[in-house]
Design an enzyme around this catalytic site. Sequence first.
Site, PDB file in Angstrom:
ATOM      1  N   ASP A  14       0.815  -1.226   0.000  1.00 54.86           N
ATOM      2  CA  ASP A  14       0.000   0.000   0.000  1.00 54.86           C
ATOM      3  C   ASP A  14       0.843   1.267   0.000  1.00 54.86           C
ATOM      4  O   ASP A  14       0.440   2.284   0.552  1.00 54.86           O
ATOM      5  CB  ASP A  14      -0.959   0.034   1.212  1.00 54.86           C
ATOM      6  CG  ASP A  14      -1.777  -1.234   1.322  1.00 54.86           C
ATOM      7  OD1 ASP A  14      -2.223  -1.718   0.270  1.00 54.86           O
ATOM      8  OD2 ASP A  14      -1.957  -1.750   2.435  1.00 54.86           O
ATOM      9  N   LYS A  17       2.095   2.124  -5.140  1.00 57.67           N
ATOM     10  CA  LYS A  17       2.839   1.662  -6.320  1.00 57.67           C
ATOM     11  C   LYS A  17       2.035   1.805  -7.603  1.00 57.67           C
ATOM     12  O   LYS A  17       2.583   2.094  -8.661  1.00 57.67           O
ATOM     13  CB  LYS A  17       3.237   0.180  -6.146  1.00 57.67           C
ATOM     14  CG  LYS A  17       4.192  -0.069  -5.016  1.00 57.67           C
ATOM     15  CD  LYS A  17       4.518  -1.540  -4.872  1.00 57.67           C
ATOM     16  CE  LYS A  17       3.358  -2.382  -4.386  1.00 57.67           C
ATOM     17  NZ  LYS A  17       2.911  -2.124  -3.025  1.00 57.67           N
ATOM     18  N   GLY A  41      -4.173  -4.552  -4.517  1.00 59.27           N
ATOM     19  CA  GLY A  41      -5.163  -3.587  -4.983  1.00 59.27           C
ATOM     20  C   GLY A  41      -4.423  -2.352  -5.415  1.00 59.27           C
ATOM     21  O   GLY A  41      -3.922  -1.616  -4.578  1.00 59.27           O
ATOM     22  N   HIS A  42      -4.286  -2.152  -6.706  1.00 54.19           N
ATOM     23  CA  HIS A  42      -3.528  -1.016  -7.209  1.00 54.19           C
ATOM     24  C   HIS A  42      -4.477   0.061  -7.713  1.00 54.19           C
ATOM     25  O   HIS A  42      -5.178  -0.134  -8.701  1.00 54.19           O
ATOM     26  CB  HIS A  42      -2.540  -1.470  -8.287  1.00 54.19           C
ATOM     27  CG  HIS A  42      -1.424  -2.289  -7.719  1.00 54.19           C
ATOM     28  ND1 HIS A  42      -0.572  -3.042  -8.471  1.00 54.19           N
ATOM     29  CD2 HIS A  42      -1.031  -2.469  -6.429  1.00 54.19           C
ATOM     30  CE1 HIS A  42       0.304  -3.638  -7.676  1.00 54.19           C
ATOM     31  NE2 HIS A  42       0.036  -3.310  -6.434  1.00 54.19           N
ATOM     32  N   GLN A 225       2.245  -5.941  -3.007  1.00 56.02           N
ATOM     33  CA  GLN A 225       2.589  -6.043  -1.579  1.00 56.02           C
ATOM     34  C   GLN A 225       3.926  -5.306  -1.306  1.00 56.02           C
ATOM     35  O   GLN A 225       4.237  -4.378  -2.015  1.00 56.02           O
ATOM     36  CB  GLN A 225       2.657  -7.506  -1.116  1.00 56.02           C
ATOM     37  CG  GLN A 225       1.300  -8.179  -1.033  1.00 56.02           C
ATOM     38  CD  GLN A 225       0.843  -8.766  -2.351  1.00 56.02           C
ATOM     39  OE1 GLN A 225       1.612  -9.369  -3.064  1.00 56.02           O
ATOM     40  NE2 GLN A 225      -0.414  -8.600  -2.678  1.00 56.02           N
ATOM     41  N   ARG A 304     -10.482  -2.802   4.596  1.00 58.41           N
ATOM     42  CA  ARG A 304     -10.125  -2.763   6.022  1.00 58.41           C
ATOM     43  C   ARG A 304      -9.347  -1.488   6.348  1.00 58.41           C
ATOM     44  O   ARG A 304      -8.510  -1.050   5.558  1.00 58.41           O
ATOM     45  CB  ARG A 304      -9.235  -3.963   6.379  1.00 58.41           C
ATOM     46  CG  ARG A 304      -9.963  -5.279   6.370  1.00 58.41           C
ATOM     47  CD  ARG A 304      -9.024  -6.419   6.751  1.00 58.41           C
ATOM     48  NE  ARG A 304      -8.000  -6.648   5.733  1.00 58.41           N
ATOM     49  CZ  ARG A 304      -7.020  -7.531   5.879  1.00 58.41           C
ATOM     50  NH1 ARG A 304      -6.909  -8.234   6.985  1.00 58.41           N
ATOM     51  NH2 ARG A 304      -6.140  -7.714   4.915  1.00 58.41           N
ATOM     52  N   LYS A 332       2.757  10.058  -1.200  1.00 62.27           N
ATOM     53  CA  LYS A 332       1.830  10.610  -0.206  1.00 62.27           C
ATOM     54  C   LYS A 332       2.473  11.647   0.712  1.00 62.27           C
ATOM     55  O   LYS A 332       2.127  11.748   1.894  1.00 62.27           O
ATOM     56  CB  LYS A 332       1.177   9.475   0.595  1.00 62.27           C
ATOM     57  CG  LYS A 332       0.350   8.556  -0.310  1.00 62.27           C
ATOM     58  CD  LYS A 332      -0.473   7.579   0.462  1.00 62.27           C
ATOM     59  CE  LYS A 332      -1.940   7.768   0.236  1.00 62.27           C
ATOM     60  NZ  LYS A 332      -2.786   6.748   0.813  1.00 62.27           N
TER      61      LYS A 332
HETATM   62  P1  IMP Z   1      -2.523 -12.808   1.941  1.00 60.99           P
HETATM   63  O1  IMP Z   1      -1.587 -12.209   0.946  1.00 60.99           O
HETATM   64  O2  IMP Z   1      -3.963 -12.663   1.574  1.00 60.99           O
HETATM   65  O3  IMP Z   1      -2.148 -14.200   2.308  1.00 60.99           O
HETATM   66  O4  IMP Z   1      -2.364 -11.958   3.307  1.00 60.99           O
HETATM   67  C1  IMP Z   1      -1.190 -12.014   4.103  1.00 60.99           C
HETATM   68  C2  IMP Z   1      -0.859 -10.656   4.701  1.00 60.99           C
HETATM   69  O5  IMP Z   1      -0.484  -9.772   3.652  1.00 60.99           O
HETATM   70  C3  IMP Z   1      -2.036  -9.963   5.397  1.00 60.99           C
HETATM   71  O6  IMP Z   1      -1.516  -9.209   6.483  1.00 60.99           O
HETATM   72  C4  IMP Z   1      -2.582  -9.029   4.342  1.00 60.99           C
HETATM   73  O7  IMP Z   1      -3.252  -7.930   4.911  1.00 60.99           O
HETATM   74  C5  IMP Z   1      -1.290  -8.605   3.663  1.00 60.99           C
HETATM   75  N1  IMP Z   1      -1.492  -8.183   2.273  1.00 60.99           N
HETATM   76  C6  IMP Z   1      -1.688  -8.957   1.197  1.00 60.99           C
HETATM   77  N2  IMP Z   1      -1.806  -8.219   0.090  1.00 60.99           N
HETATM   78  C7  IMP Z   1      -1.645  -6.944   0.469  1.00 60.99           C
HETATM   79  C8  IMP Z   1      -1.605  -5.713  -0.248  1.00 60.99           C
HETATM   80  O8  IMP Z   1      -1.734  -5.640  -1.469  1.00 60.99           O
HETATM   81  N3  IMP Z   1      -1.405  -4.603   0.511  1.00 60.99           N
HETATM   82  C9  IMP Z   1      -1.222  -4.649   1.846  1.00 60.99           C
HETATM   83  N4  IMP Z   1      -1.231  -5.778   2.551  1.00 60.99           N
HETATM   84  C10 IMP Z   1      -1.440  -6.915   1.864  1.00 60.99           C
END
Ligand code: IMP
Length: 430
Positions: A14, A17, A41-42, A225, A304, A332
């Site tokens: 987040d 990017k 989520g971009h 991520q 969230r 930001k």
């Molecule tokens: P998963 O990738 O769904 O397995 O989640 C594992 C951890 O990575 C959790 O804490 C999610 O909130 C975090 N996470 C996964 N994708 C993102 C993202 O695109 N942005 C921020 N956190 C992420």
Amino acid sequence: MAKTVVVLGTQWGDEGKGKIVDSLTERADLVVRFQGGNNAGHTVMVDDKEIILHLIPSGILHEDKLCLMGNGLVINPKALLEEMKELTDRGIRLNNNLKISKNAHLIMPYHLAIEKEKEAQKGKKKIGTTLRGIGPAYVDKMARIGIRVVDLLYPDVLREKIEANLTELNPVLSKVYGAREFDTEEVFREYMEYAEKLMPFIDDTDIIVNEAIDEGKKVLFEGAQGTLLDIDHGTYPYVTSSSPTAGGVCTGAGVGPTKINTILGVVKAYTTRVGSGPFPTEIKGPFGDEIRERGGEYGATTGRPRRCGWLDFVALRHAVRINGLTGLIITKLDVLDGIETLRVCTAYRYEGELITEFPKALNILEQCEPVYEEIEGWTESTRGINDFNKLPENARRYLKHIEDTLGVPVDIISTGKKRDDIIILKEHFE
Ligand code: IMP
């Protein structure tokens, strides 16, 4: 001038990017995603409209750019088709501009089911995943029972693999978790429908990207991520299951390290984290809430609220090292406008001792207290500024402080949500 540029997250994702990739794409020929799935989520603003992409590289919003979904991804075909439809509904053409790796793995409906049960069972210790089936899909990949995109082209292979997986998983679902079992034929039929629709996009993306590099084309690798969510280098086990760090580009796209010229780390001017796990510089209470509201810090995928905190140099030094960063992109900056005194974390205190390296043991990290340095903020607005010299003096000082502390130049600064709210100090593509 670089031909291959990586853009990746240095924090817990987040970092903004999507917008940066969107901007760099203007000058690139190819955009490649190399890991993760629709947990990402971009967010990109186009003509005042917000578009959120989860799986397809953000480059798709530019005409004539080739977008590749590399082998390092885990792809939920249902989610992908929905995203494709959303794009075509908005008038974005999808044909030869999108290619999906044959070696990417598929997220299956049972991955979502088992993740839901396992997260619920963990109770307080839950990871707080996005519940998109990402982890279980990578588990199957590593266990060598995963189903790949290429399997969609061979119905007999696909059916056999689904059956083998369900024979093992169904009793776990029903007997251990009291959840519903899956029917092989039903899953098979559903995936054959996806196969028909996705077939024209399936390709050898490793060959395509390497040929493009050899031809001197400009390639942008888009990370999802961030470093602290990396399966190897993040805050394990509170991480995602892929490699969002620079090494992941090589394995996840099929490109040798010698072919990568530039690695840009995106650093949000403060820090956020969504999901569980340690976060030493987290600001709890009303001020943390204020930053969340100012920065619109709500998950682009799950909605969230994100946890907010100060910039953390201990974690960032780790990110610089692990990724071999050649440049920084600060995003930001405008969110910090008007904050009288800013803080940056220079070290952690653990049991009275000062720690300057990011601890590997989670039980230590969880107990680390941040040691802060205070920096004078700025009262003027930085929103939308395009010229570095027009930034308030204290904002320039803040940026210089980041650059000096990390020993990596700041190449780009984002000063707002819109495409044009950007200061480019260094061009990376001709
Ligand atoms: P998963 O990738 O769904 O397995 O989640 C594992 C951890 O990575 C959790 O804490 C999610 O909130 C975090 N996470 C996964 N994708 C993102 C993202 O695109 N942005 C921020 N956190 C992420």
